[in-house]
Enzyme design. Sequence first.
Site, mmCIF file in Angstrom:
data_model
loop_
_atom_site.group_PDB
_atom_site.id
_atom_site.type_symbol
_atom_site.label_atom_id
_atom_site.label_comp_id
_atom_site.label_asym_id
_atom_site.label_seq_id
_atom_site.Cartn_x
_atom_site.Cartn_y
_atom_site.Cartn_z
ATOM 1 N N ASN A 42 0.667 -1.176 -0.195
ATOM 2 C CA ASN A 42 -0.523 0.054 -0.168
ATOM 3 C C ASN A 42 0.986 1.537 0.174
ATOM 4 O OD1 ASN A 42 0.903 0.492 2.915
ATOM 5 N ND2 ASN A 42 -0.520 -1.282 3.334
ATOM 6 N N LYS A 60 -10.152 -4.082 18.987
ATOM 7 C CA LYS A 60 -9.106 -4.611 19.232
ATOM 8 C C LYS A 60 -8.516 -4.617 20.758
ATOM 9 C CE LYS A 60 -8.068 -3.004 14.497
ATOM 10 N NZ LYS A 60 -6.928 -3.171 13.573
ATOM 11 N N ASP A 100 -3.967 -6.230 5.112
ATOM 12 C CA ASP A 100 -4.743 -7.045 5.921
ATOM 13 C C ASP A 100 -4.948 -8.609 5.624
ATOM 14 O OD1 ASP A 100 -6.480 -5.300 7.116
ATOM 15 O OD2 ASP A 100 -7.631 -3.957 5.379
ATOM 16 N N LYS A 131 -13.260 0.687 16.717
ATOM 17 C CA LYS A 131 -12.257 0.204 16.256
ATOM 18 C C LYS A 131 -11.853 -0.443 17.557
ATOM 19 C CE LYS A 131 -10.521 0.993 12.836
ATOM 20 N NZ LYS A 131 -9.909 1.203 11.442
ATOM 21 N N LYS A 144 8.953 -17.877 -10.312
ATOM 22 C CA LYS A 144 8.126 -15.928 -10.856
ATOM 23 C C LYS A 144 6.787 -17.006 -11.307
ATOM 24 C CE LYS A 144 8.860 -12.375 -13.905
ATOM 25 N NZ LYS A 144 9.587 -11.966 -15.015
ATOM 26 N N ASP A 195 -3.716 -9.641 13.034
ATOM 27 C CA ASP A 195 -4.046 -8.289 13.574
ATOM 28 C C ASP A 195 -2.952 -7.829 14.601
ATOM 29 O OD1 ASP A 195 -4.599 -5.814 14.709
ATOM 30 O OD2 ASP A 195 -6.002 -5.911 13.616
ATOM 31 N N ILE A 196 -1.732 -7.077 14.415
ATOM 32 C CA ILE A 196 -1.131 -6.983 15.655
ATOM 33 C C ILE A 196 -1.129 -6.028 16.259
ATOM 34 C CG2 ILE A 196 1.449 -6.351 15.988
ATOM 35 C CD1 ILE A 196 1.856 -6.875 12.483
ATOM 36 N N PHE A 200 -3.880 3.490 15.120
ATOM 37 C CA PHE A 200 -4.552 4.135 14.794
ATOM 38 C C PHE A 200 -5.811 3.296 13.789
ATOM 39 C CE2 PHE A 200 -1.772 7.992 14.212
ATOM 40 C CZ PHE A 200 -0.153 7.807 14.854
HETATM 41 O O1 C5P Z 1 -8.047 -2.785 10.888
HETATM 42 P P1 C5P Z 1 -7.758 -1.316 10.828
HETATM 43 O O2 C5P Z 1 -6.354 -1.561 9.397
HETATM 44 O O3 C5P Z 1 -8.554 -0.405 10.054
HETATM 45 O O4 C5P Z 1 -6.733 -0.951 12.000
HETATM 46 C C1 C5P Z 1 -5.781 -0.291 11.914
HETATM 47 C C2 C5P Z 1 -4.922 0.212 13.190
HETATM 48 O O5 C5P Z 1 -4.697 -1.579 13.696
HETATM 49 C C3 C5P Z 1 -3.352 0.747 12.751
HETATM 50 O O6 C5P Z 1 -2.735 1.276 14.035
HETATM 51 C C4 C5P Z 1 -2.518 -0.590 12.091
HETATM 52 O O7 C5P Z 1 -1.168 -0.596 12.766
HETATM 53 C C5 C5P Z 1 -3.031 -1.936 13.114
HETATM 54 N N1 C5P Z 1 -3.550 -3.111 12.189
HETATM 55 C C6 C5P Z 1 -2.168 -3.827 12.463
HETATM 56 N N2 C5P Z 1 -1.872 -5.209 12.307
HETATM 57 C C7 C5P Z 1 -3.121 -5.673 11.084
HETATM 58 C C8 C5P Z 1 -3.893 -4.269 10.879
HETATM 59 C C9 C5P Z 1 -3.818 -3.391 11.467
HETATM 60 O O8 C5P Z 1 -1.380 -3.897 13.713
HETATM 61 N N3 C5P Z 1 -3.432 -6.933 10.633
#
Ligand code: C5P
Length: 405
Positions: free
Chosen positions: A209, A342, A277, A338, A287, A305-306, A324
Amino acid sequence: MLQDRRILLIISGGIAAYKSLELIRRLRERGAAVRCIMTAAAEHFVTPLSVASLSEDKVYTDLWSLTDESEMGHIRLSREADLVVVAPASADLIARMATGLADDLATTALLASDKPVLIAPTMNLMMWAHPATQANLATIEARGVKRIGPGSGELACGEVGSGRMAEPLEIVVAIERILAGAARLAEKRALVTSGPTREPIDPVRYISNHSSGKQGHAIAAALAALGADTVLVSGPTQEPSPAGVRVVPVETAAEMLAACEAVLPVDVAVMAAAVADWRVETATGHKLKKDIGAPPVLRLAENPDILASIAQRGNDRPALVIGFAAETENVVENARRKRLRKQCDWILANDVSPGTDTFGGDRNTVHLVDADGIEAWPVMTKREVADRLAERIAQHLGVSCPRGS
Ligand code: C5P
């Protein structure tokens, strides 16, 4: 507050060098020890004798002086200070700092220093406005260098505009603030994520991205500037590594999660990375070829989701977990949801709708959402957002605010 603090003052060539003499006096009368380095150009404006008399110390001018090297050494010179101040900071010295040159004693000491650096630029207004100077400034400021001025007014060259060096007393106040702030998070450990992740499709292609990493890197720099032991886990970006920060480069979300877990325990975690995501479920080891008939179909799998996994840890959950939320509509409402989903403590909701120029740009429009409600922040540069966030983190972690900041 400056009693017995050690300032390394680097004087570069500019007509404003005469103000450095007064700066030395003001620092000395407040009890600071001032050691000075002069560039060759500076000696055209003030003499080493005046600088030595006022600082009551030896003045260093020559990288190749055998006597100086055996007595002190340029590495010790840069390390023995609490703060390095460059005043005046000429366009030339700023350019050499940005490039990492070490072609005289001043630049060598700056390159070898692990201490906070404050610059007080001064130059002709066209030189100041030149894209080269502005790009050099952006580079060194992204590395954590602090700046005071320049102000506007009549310049020595007779033109009127931006380029006047800050007044000595203003520089003293800036020095006091930096020294007061520098130790506020000294006992704390911080983890910051930044940049995009890259999810491989095959050995040469990936999904990613537009995240620039500017906001995350600025946050790591701001936390380090307050003295936090800061680790920045970052996907690929063009941003320079902030001074005093340990950078762990990663590519994929899975690598980012593993790197974050390896850094725990920390006091605060700020997840500013734009984590992909999805990843390609089975990236091929070779390749993909165009001549396989139909275009390949990529099956995606969800990435970890970290933020959520760090926020939902047990014993080693950081005291403060911040995420964020980049949103284009219902910014605050989505952020509030959110935060709950989370289970992080704060969400910085930023408006990334078209026209805001948040992605890749230098500005950010932020709302801070916590358990108590919402705080709307004015439009700020990403560096200002980072400084304000670091300040809020210090307050939250129970580190009191220094007087005057
Ligand atoms: O769910 P979303 O991507 O909108 O959430 C954004 C927040 O979650 C940001 O702080 C981003 O760094 C964190 N995030 C993450 N791991 C993911 C997706 C988002 O840590 N796989």
